[in-house]
Every structure is written in structure tokens, then in C-alpha cells.
Design a protein around this motif. Structure first.
Motif: not given
Length: 346
Positions: A291-311
Motif C-alpha cells: 500500500f505504501v508504494i502506490p500511495m507514495s506515487a500519488i503523494s509524491g505527485a501531489i508534493i511536487l505539483t504543490v511545490s511547482d505551484i508554490s514556486g
């Protein structure tokens, strides 16, 4: 004792986290919100009509519609890169049994950077197709070297030895990168924008180049998740459960290198995404890597996208590169993790 641990391993592989459905639904909602926000927000805000025109009405050639079309490739690229880095971090932590393992911390990003800058300096490469193979080679060689150094000695590859080996290797390779760039001003100009880490130069060709590596890496991660659960109980127990630990580590590490190397080749060495996304999901769902691996893909996508928007918002009317934003977020997290006693092993 072994039978007790084996039963725990079976329970771990069959147990569904209590709040998995809730976390999954919330994560998908956040992902959709992030996609919409990435299309709307930036140095130029776009209204709802502009988003609809850019997505569904290709015949409309307004300024807002063109802005949205440009942001579509950027958004998809940030989702793919974030997902790849999230899964790569989960795999590295599982393989090394080190809760602070991450492509940037173990020096893998720096190895990829060294090979890319060598390609720029000595082979005059400039395309994504060429970058990606050099970055993969650099990431693989560096990962092998760090794990080999960290495995030396009687105690084997302990978490602290791997981090020290990664830090030392990263420092040495960084000095080589600087030594290659300093006498070559044209390489420095080309490399310095790539090195910061950014998804702003995303293209559909780059996404097409990246996609096969993303698919292969995630498939490897998902197929090896159950065996990696057994590995978390120790090599002896995993062997008793029928897991070939050496082969498993090699295959899982290969998947991590595919994901990290491909993402680094196209977006630059973006750090801390794998560390942050995996720890968030492990905190919410527990240690089961199925469960951690597929959910890490989703959370990683969210974190990087939020970081890009913030930048984009912080640096408006220009932008602050996403690698800088993730470093501001990830560095305090690393300090907190290093201060906790549970960091010793997984």
C-alpha cells in the motif's frame, strides 16, 4: 522465534490498513485539486472559461487558452516526476532498511548529475533522449558504489553507514561536477539551470521519453512489494520465507534507479520528494509496502505539483524552481527524522 516472525510477515502481507480507503479517496481529491490549481495559478491567473477552452476547444486561440495548453504538459510532467521520485524513495528505504534513504541523500542524484555534465562537456549532448541514458548509468553506478561501501565491515549495510557513504560520495562527485564545469563556461550556463531542478521546461517529447521508464519502474516496485515486506523482518527471516534477498535487492534497486535516473535526467536533481512522500504514507497507512508504494506515487505527485505551484506564486512574475521549494520543505523534515530514535532502522 523464526516462526513468530514468519507469522508476522504473513499478517503484514494480508492486512489492509484501517484507513486505506479514506486516505485513497482524499489523495485522489487532492490530486485533482492540484491538477486544476496547476492549470489556473501562476504569473498569469486563468479563469474557469480559459481552462475549459484550453482543455476542450482546440480551435480557440486566446491567450488564456494557450497558457493552459502550455501548463498541461508541465502539470503532467510534474505528476509523473513526483510519482517516480516517491516510489523510488520507498524502494530505496525498503532495500536499505533505512528510513532516511532518498535518491538525494544516498548520492544517486549526484551520480546522475555527474554523468549528465560529462555528456554536456565532452559529448556535446543536449537532448532528453541522450540525457536519460547518461543519468541512468550515473545513478546505477553510484547506487552500486554507495551500497558496496556501506556494506563493508562486519556489521554489513547498516542505515547509518549507508547514509555516511552516500554523503561522502555525493560530496566527492559534486566536487567533480564543479571541476568539470569551471573551465567550460558554455557547460556551466547549460548545466546550472538543469541542476536546480525544474519542471518548467516540460515537453510532450520529454514525457514520451520518460513514460516507459516510469511504467517499468512502478511495475517492478509493485511486483516486489510483498517480498520487500518480508525483507523488512530481516534477511534470515526473509530467506526462511523463500525470498532470495540478493536478487530481490538487485531488482528493487534497479526499479529505483530507473525511476530516479529518468526523473533526474529530465527535471534535474530534485531532492526530498521520495523521503517526504514515503514517510507521510507510512505514517498514515503503516509499513505494508503493498500500500505504501502506490500511495507514495500519488503523494509524491501531489508534493511536487504543490511545490511547482508554490514556486510560481512565490517567484511571480518569474518563478522559483521546484528543486528549491522541495529543499526548503525537505531539509527540516530530515533534521526531525535524524533526531528521532526510530531512525536507526526500518
Amino acid at each position: 522465534m523464526n516462526s513468530l516472525l514468519a507469522s508476522k510477515g504473513k499478517q503484514l502481507s494480508s492486512h489492509i490498513p484501517k484507513h486505506f480507503a479514506i486516505v485513497l479517496v482524499i489523495s485522489f481529491i487532492l490530486l485533482i485539486v492540484c491538477v486544476f490549481a496547476s492549470l489556473v495559478l501562476g504569473s498569469r491567473m486563468v479563469g474557469f472559461n480559459g481552462v475549459m477552452d484550453g482543455l476542450f476547444h482546440q480551435s480557440i486561440d486566446s491567450y488564456e487558452a494557450n497558457v493552459v495548453r502550455k501548463r498541461i504538459s508541465r502539470t503532467i510532467f510534474s505528476l509523473f516526476c513526483g510519482g517516480a521520485l516517491g516510489v523510488s524513495g520507498a524502494l530505496m528505504q525498503a532495500v536499505t532498511r533505512n528510513p532516511i534513504a532518498d535518491p538525494s541523500i544516498l548520492g544517486v542524484n549526484t551520480g546522475a548529475s555527474l554523468f549528465v555534465v560529462c555528456g554536456m562537456a565532452f559529448l556535446n549532448i543536449s537532448s532528453a533522449n541522450q540525457y536519460i541514458w547518461l543519468a541512468l548509468a550515473g545513478a546505477a553506478i553510484t547506487a552500486t558504489f554507495v551500497f558496496g561501501i556501506g556494506s563493508m565491515g562486519r556489521s554489513g549495510a547498516t542505515p547509518i553507514k549507508l547514509v555516511l557513504a552516500g554523503a561522502a560520495t555525493s560530496a566527492a562527485l559534486s566536487s567533480l561536477v564543479v571541476a568539470i564545469m569551471i573551465p567550460r563556461s558554455h557547460v556551466m550556463d547549460q548545466f546550472r539551470f538543469w541542476q536546480v531542478g525544474s519542471v518548467g521546461s516540460a515537453t510532450w517529447d520529454g514525457i514520451a521519453t520518460f513514460s516507459p521508464f516510469l511504467i517499468i519502474g512502478i511495475l517492478i516496485a509493485i511486483l516486489s512489494a510483498s517480498a520487500l515486506n518480508a525483507l523488512a523482518l530481516g534477511d534470515d527471516v526473509a530467506t526462511g520465507l523463500g525470498v532470495r534477498t540478493g536478487v530481490l535487492r538487485l531488482i528493487a534497486a534497479l526499479g529505483a534507479v530507473f525511476l530516479c535516473g529518468a526523473a533526474t535526467a529530465l527535471a534535474g536533481p530534485i531532492g526530498f520528494v521520495g523521503l517526504l512522500s514515503t514517510h507521510v504514507m507510512r505514517l498514515l497507512l503503516g509499513p505494508d509496502l503493498r500500500f505504501v508504494i502506490p500511495m507514495s506515487a500519488i503523494s509524491g505527485a501531489i508534493i511536487l505539483t504543490v511545490s511547482d505551484i508554490s514556486g510560481r506564486l512565490i517567484g511571480s512574475p518569474g518563478e522559483l524552481e521546484v528543486g528549491v521549494v522541495t529543499a526548503f520543505i525537505g531539509a527540516p523534515l530530515l533534521i526531525i527524522l535524524a533526531m528521532r530514535s526510530k531512525v536507526s532502522s526500518l
